[in-house]
Scaffold this motif. Structure first.
Motif, PDB file in Angstrom:
ATOM      1  N   LEU A  75     -42.362  73.380  35.204  1.00 44.47           N
ATOM      2  CA  LEU A  75     -43.749  72.979  35.457  1.00 44.47           C
ATOM      3  C   LEU A  75     -44.387  73.846  36.540  1.00 44.47           C
ATOM      4  O   LEU A  75     -45.537  74.272  36.417  1.00 44.47           O
ATOM      5  N   LEU A  76     -43.640  74.127  37.597  1.00 38.25           N
ATOM      6  CA  LEU A  76     -44.167  74.951  38.687  1.00 38.25           C
ATOM      7  C   LEU A  76     -44.452  76.369  38.208  1.00 38.25           C
ATOM      8  O   LEU A  76     -45.501  76.943  38.513  1.00 38.25           O
ATOM      9  N   VAL A  77     -43.511  76.937  37.437  1.00 35.91           N
ATOM     10  CA  VAL A  77     -43.707  78.304  36.928  1.00 35.91           C
ATOM     11  C   VAL A  77     -44.912  78.338  35.993  1.00 35.91           C
ATOM     12  O   VAL A  77     -45.752  79.249  36.064  1.00 35.91           O
ATOM     13  N   ALA A  78     -45.013  77.338  35.103  1.00 34.42           N
ATOM     14  CA  ALA A  78     -46.148  77.277  34.184  1.00 34.42           C
ATOM     15  C   ALA A  78     -47.462  77.147  34.943  1.00 34.42           C
ATOM     16  O   ALA A  78     -48.466  77.775  34.599  1.00 34.42           O
ATOM     17  N   SER A  79     -47.455  76.330  35.996  1.00 35.44           N
ATOM     18  CA  SER A  79     -48.674  76.141  36.790  1.00 35.44           C
ATOM     19  C   SER A  79     -49.083  77.435  37.474  1.00 35.44           C
ATOM     20  O   SER A  79     -50.282  77.705  37.631  1.00 35.44           O
ATOM     21  N   ILE A  80     -48.108  78.238  37.877  1.00 35.88           N
ATOM     22  CA  ILE A  80     -48.411  79.538  38.489  1.00 35.88           C
ATOM     23  C   ILE A  80     -49.130  80.441  37.486  1.00 35.88           C
ATOM     24  O   ILE A  80     -50.116  81.107  37.820  1.00 35.88           O
ATOM     25  N   PHE A  81     -48.649  80.453  36.241  1.00 33.85           N
ATOM     26  CA  PHE A  81     -49.309  81.259  35.209  1.00 33.85           C
ATOM     27  C   PHE A  81     -50.750  80.815  35.007  1.00 33.85           C
ATOM     28  O   PHE A  81     -51.621  81.621  34.700  1.00 33.85           O
ATOM     29  N   LEU A 114     -52.271  83.579  24.390  1.00 33.90           N
ATOM     30  CA  LEU A 114     -51.162  82.661  24.664  1.00 33.90           C
ATOM     31  C   LEU A 114     -51.635  81.258  25.025  1.00 33.90           C
ATOM     32  O   LEU A 114     -50.817  80.348  25.173  1.00 33.90           O
ATOM     33  N   GLY A 115     -52.934  81.077  25.168  1.00 32.21           N
ATOM     34  CA  GLY A 115     -53.477  79.750  25.456  1.00 32.21           C
ATOM     35  C   GLY A 115     -53.438  79.358  26.914  1.00 32.21           C
ATOM     36  O   GLY A 115     -53.667  78.191  27.256  1.00 32.21           O
ATOM     37  N   PHE A 116     -53.180  80.347  27.809  1.00 32.98           N
ATOM     38  CA  PHE A 116     -53.113  80.018  29.236  1.00 32.98           C
ATOM     39  C   PHE A 116     -54.493  79.711  29.822  1.00 32.98           C
ATOM     40  O   PHE A 116     -54.577  79.192  30.931  1.00 32.98           O
ATOM     41  N   HIS A 117     -55.567  80.016  29.085  1.00 29.47           N
ATOM     42  CA  HIS A 117     -56.910  79.757  29.604  1.00 29.47           C
ATOM     43  C   HIS A 117     -57.223  78.255  29.624  1.00 29.47           C
ATOM     44  O   HIS A 117     -58.143  77.818  30.306  1.00 29.47           O
ATOM     45  N   TRP A 124     -48.110  71.418  25.277  1.00 30.78           N
ATOM     46  CA  TRP A 124     -46.760  71.614  25.815  1.00 30.78           C
ATOM     47  C   TRP A 124     -46.707  71.314  27.311  1.00 30.78           C
ATOM     48  O   TRP A 124     -45.685  70.853  27.829  1.00 30.78           O
ATOM     49  N   TYR A 125     -47.842  71.558  28.026  1.00 28.74           N
ATOM     50  CA  TYR A 125     -47.866  71.215  29.447  1.00 28.74           C
ATOM     51  C   TYR A 125     -47.855  69.692  29.602  1.00 28.74           C
ATOM     52  O   TYR A 125     -47.173  69.149  30.477  1.00 28.74           O
ATOM     53  N   MET A 126     -48.619  69.003  28.741  1.00 30.28           N
ATOM     54  CA  MET A 126     -48.602  67.540  28.752  1.00 30.28           C
ATOM     55  C   MET A 126     -47.211  67.009  28.403  1.00 30.28           C
ATOM     56  O   MET A 126     -46.749  66.006  28.954  1.00 30.28           O
TER      57      MET A 126
END
Length: 559
Positions: A75-81, A114-117, A124-126
């Protein structure tokens, strides 16, 4: 699975290490030297006992602390992206497919693909947040329920192996045991211990509530995560930015077309440069200084009986002058003055002109925010909008595109049909641009239109930018954060201490246990037994370390 019956008669769940009642170690009964593992009081945990079916395996997976930590790390790594480039919410009305590529190049395009916007609302984050919540719930139940049962059922008189295998242990012989036990009880109570007695044996306990600190902590985190997830359910959380032109209204986001906000007038006022009070400030600003941004706003409720997709009659329910830090509030919604735009293009007017004679035919008024597809000018003159680019630019393929839906730089591809040109003539028309385009099968060099679309007028309007906010999850987030801090304090600043005084074969055995801060426990025991004739118990863990160090030194010398 079969329960384990202790010699004291208590039935323990399968997998129990220490009898929940008398404390007798279950398993290697002849071992009286190895210190007991008192974590969770040696109770049976489902994750370490039942592993037969798929439910047991899922329970075992999510009860693992390592799994929980890995979910947090992911979660932390994803939040950084999600913070590398701004999220779509912060780019206004810009087209994300265009914005990220233009602003950040290939990396921006990859970021968008990639949908990071929209990372924080992605499925997947949820799912990761939900997995963390499930892990916290299962891990807490797996430990807290057996721990509660064991602490509730424990007896005062404990098995001799339980006493011997505590970290703090000692024994003494004294003659006046009853008299000294009365002294011990009085001193323990003076130190705020809860003293219980059974068959002449004592147990003193304090700070048991601290054992529940981590689980209270988990409860706070779970409530916080639930609050975060509810923000993505309709009706719970709204944080949007809407633009409303003067004299118009628009639907309020998150209301399912039940509320509409209207802009009767947008006002911007400046400080008087001749005012002596503000003259110095205005001179330092080297220009005008804004005094007030104000929207005269009206809030409407739609007719609930209107057909789907039809606005119907609007009923005024609130009216306010919205200024900076002076929002309009209504049923949990707050409308803030955030932005404005003066003289935004609203309508553009064109006419069909004969290039040779200069004669003009008809007039088409195009609403730049909602243009029609076909404009019939009468007498056989028709103009069709083939393409509309509200904020025109040329993309990387040298093709016309639009940056956003806001008409900052409108451009059109028209097809003009006249009695003399029934097949139509195509043209590209924008601000200071008017190009003739070839028809089907026609070469560019052969283009020679008889008619053109000439610009004749433009209408502009002031636009206000309002922030629309509603947050029903805030009380849950505050409650979760508060409970989290209570659990953190509860588990950090208190310790669960227990001291056993037991009569055993004419001796007094003393054992002590705490979940942290052993020095304080030993100090308490020392002060309680002072001048009673009882010997101070030793810390067997420290004694073992000293003995191991001596043996290592001997081996080194012999070597």
């Amino acid at each position: 699975m079969d329960k384990i019956k202790c010699e004291c008669g208590h039935l323990n769940p399968h997998g129990t290490i220490i009898c929940e009642s008398c404390g007798k170690p279950l398993g290697n009964e002849n071992d009286d030297k190895t210190l007991l593992n008192m974590r969770y009081e040696g109770v049976a945990r489902r994750s370490q006992t039942y592993k037969s079916n798929i439910i047991d395996k899922i329970w075992m997976f999510f009860s693992s602390v390592k799994v929980g930590i890995w979910i947090i790390v992911i979660l932390l790594v994803a939040s950084i992206f999600g913070t590398i480039f701004p999220q779509q919410f912060y780019i206004g009305g810009e087209n994300p497919a265009v914005f990220y590529q233009e602003e950040y190049g290939t990396l921006g395009e990859l970021y968008y693909q990639l949908g990071f916007h929209n990372l924080y609302s992605s499925w997947w984050y949820m799912a990761l947040i939900a997995a963390l919540g499930v892990s916290l719930i299962i891990a807490s139940l797996d430990r807290a329920v057996p721990l509660y049962r064991a602490l509730k059922k424990q007896r005062i008189t404990r098995h001799q192996n339980f006493m011997k295998r505590q970290r703090v242990f000692g024994f003494s012989k004294i003659t006046n045991i009853d008299e000294q036990f009365d002294v011990l009880k009085a001193r323990l109570k003076a130190k705020k211990y809860n003293v219980r007695e059974e068959n002449g044996n004592l147990v003193a306990e304090k700070g048991r509530f601290s054992r529940w600190g981590p689980y209270v902590n988990h409860l706070g985190i779970i409530l916080f995560l639930v609050g975060c997830m509810l923000r993505y359910f309709p009706g719970f959380y709204v944080d949007e930015h809407v633009w409303v032109r003067e004299g118009e209204y628009t639907v309020v986001p998150g209301t399912n077309q039940e509320l509409y906000i209207g802009n009767e007038q947008f006002i911007i006022e400046f400080y008087d440069p001749d005012d002596e009070i503000f003259r110095d400030s205005i001179e330092r600003a080297e220009g005008t200084v804004v005094k007030t941004y104000q929207t005269n706003a009206v809030l409407y409720e739609a007719d609930p009986d209107a057909p789907v997709g039809v606005v119907g009659d609007l009923e005024e329910v609130a009216r306010s002058e919205i200024r900076v830090n002076e929002p309009l509030k209504y049923k949990g919604f707050n409308f803030y003055q955030l932005d404005y735009k003066m003289n935004e293009l609203q309508n553009m007017s064109f006419t069909v002109e004969n290039k040779e004679t200069g004669e003009r035919f008809g007039r088409l008024d195009i609403d730049l925010n909602d243009p029609e597809k076909v404009y019939d000018l009468g007498d056989g003159y028709t103009v069709t909008i083939i393409e509309y680019f509200p904020n025109y630019y040329l993309n990387s393929n040298n093709e016309p595109a639009t940056r956003s839906s806001i008409p900052d730089n409108p451009a059109f591809i028209f097809n003009t049909v006249t009695p003399l040109t029934p097949e139509g003539e195509r043209s590209f028309v924008g601000i200071m641009q008017n190009y003739e385009l070839p028809g089907t099968g026609q070469a560019v060099a052969d283009v020679d239109h008889e008619f053109k679309l000439s610009f004749i007028d433009v209408d502009m309007s002031n636009v206000t930018g309002l922030g629309v906010r509603k947050d029903l999850t805030l009380p849950l987030l505050i409650a979760g954060g508060t409970i989290f801090m209570i659990g953190l304090i509860q588990g950090s600043y208190w310790a669960h201490r227990r001291i056993w005084f037991q009569r055993m074969n004419g001796e007094v055995w003393i054992a002590g246990h705490t979940n942290k801060n052993w020095l304080t426990l030993r100090t308490d025991i020392k002060e309680v037994i002072k001048d009673t004739g009882l010997l101070e118990p030793v810390d067997q863990a420290e004694e073992k370390e000293k003995q191991d160090e001596i043996e290592n030194q001997k081996r080194n010398q012999e070597g």
